[in-house]
Design a protein around this motif. Structure first.
Motif, short mmCIF file in Angstrom:
data_model
loop_
_atom_site.label_atom_id
_atom_site.label_comp_id
_atom_site.label_asym_id
_atom_site.label_seq_id
_atom_site.Cartn_x
_atom_site.Cartn_y
_atom_site.Cartn_z
N ALA A 280 37.79 -10.88 75.31
CA ALA A 280 37.37 -11.20 73.95
C ALA A 280 36.42 -12.39 73.99
O ALA A 280 36.56 -13.29 74.82
CB ALA A 280 38.58 -11.52 73.09
N ARG B 288 35.24 -15.52 71.84
CA ARG B 288 35.52 -16.38 70.69
C ARG B 288 34.19 -16.96 70.24
O ARG B 288 33.44 -17.54 71.03
CB ARG B 288 36.48 -17.50 71.06
N ILE C 236 44.84 -15.77 71.54
CA ILE C 236 44.53 -15.68 70.13
C ILE C 236 45.58 -16.48 69.36
O ILE C 236 46.76 -16.39 69.66
CB ILE C 236 44.45 -14.21 69.66
N ASP D 50 43.85 -16.64 63.71
CA ASP D 50 42.56 -16.07 64.12
C ASP D 50 42.41 -14.64 63.60
O ASP D 50 43.38 -13.95 63.35
CB ASP D 50 42.45 -16.02 65.65
N GLU E 262 40.82 -11.07 64.88
CA GLU E 262 40.30 -10.34 66.03
C GLU E 262 39.64 -9.07 65.53
O GLU E 262 40.23 -8.31 64.77
CB GLU E 262 41.40 -10.01 67.03
N PRO F 43 38.14 -5.73 67.01
CA PRO F 43 38.01 -4.95 68.25
C PRO F 43 36.77 -4.05 68.25
O PRO F 43 36.36 -3.53 67.22
CB PRO F 43 39.29 -4.12 68.27
N SER G 87 36.43 -7.49 72.28
CA SER G 87 36.59 -7.87 70.88
C SER G 87 36.02 -9.26 70.63
O SER G 87 35.73 -10.02 71.55
CB SER G 87 38.06 -7.82 70.47
N ILE H 204 36.78 -12.86 68.47
CA ILE H 204 37.83 -13.64 67.86
C ILE H 204 37.17 -14.78 67.09
O ILE H 204 36.29 -15.46 67.61
CB ILE H 204 38.82 -14.20 68.91
#
Length: 117
Positions: free
Chosen positions: A35, A37, A58, A62, A64, A66, A71, A73
């Motif tokens: 992921a 961020r 996570i 947060d 997320e 996908p 993904s 975040i």
């Protein structure tokens, strides 16, 4: 028209280039999922600046988003500044980087790393 109108904001999008780069990072790290961020902090020449980090976890608050096996975040404070944006990835003479195409920004700096709303 009378009464309240509903408004559904456009979520964050992750470009095909950014997805490919995250999948390459996933393969390098031999991770099952990866992921990115994306966050906003105060500073930069235009007032706010973007930040990116490969997420190690996570937090409860947060969001997320996908995109298959990769993904995005986003923390709740950054979300308000990023909603409707597209996260992209580019490689060029100046190097390689993730960047934000933000329709909420009224002013951006020359390098595209900071903005004002």
């Amino acid at each position: 028209m009378s009464g309240a109108e509903s408004f559904v904001p456009t979520p964050l999008l992750l470009s095909d280039n950014a997805q490919r780069r995250l999948r390459a990072l996933k393969a390098e790290e031999e991770a099952e999922r990866i992921a990115l961020r994306v966050y906003v902090t105060g500073g930069g020449c235009s007032g706010f600046q973007y930040g990116f980090d490969v997420a190690n976890g996570i937090n409860d608050d947060d969001t997320e988003i996908p995109f298959g096996d990769v993904s995005l975040i986003v923390d709740p404070l950054s979300w308000q500044y990023l909603v409707g944006s597209t996260i992209d990835y580019e490689e060029g003479l100046a190097g390689a980087r993730f960047l934000v195409q933000n329709p909420n920004a009224t002013t951006t700096c020359g390098c595209g790393a900071s903005f004002m709303v």
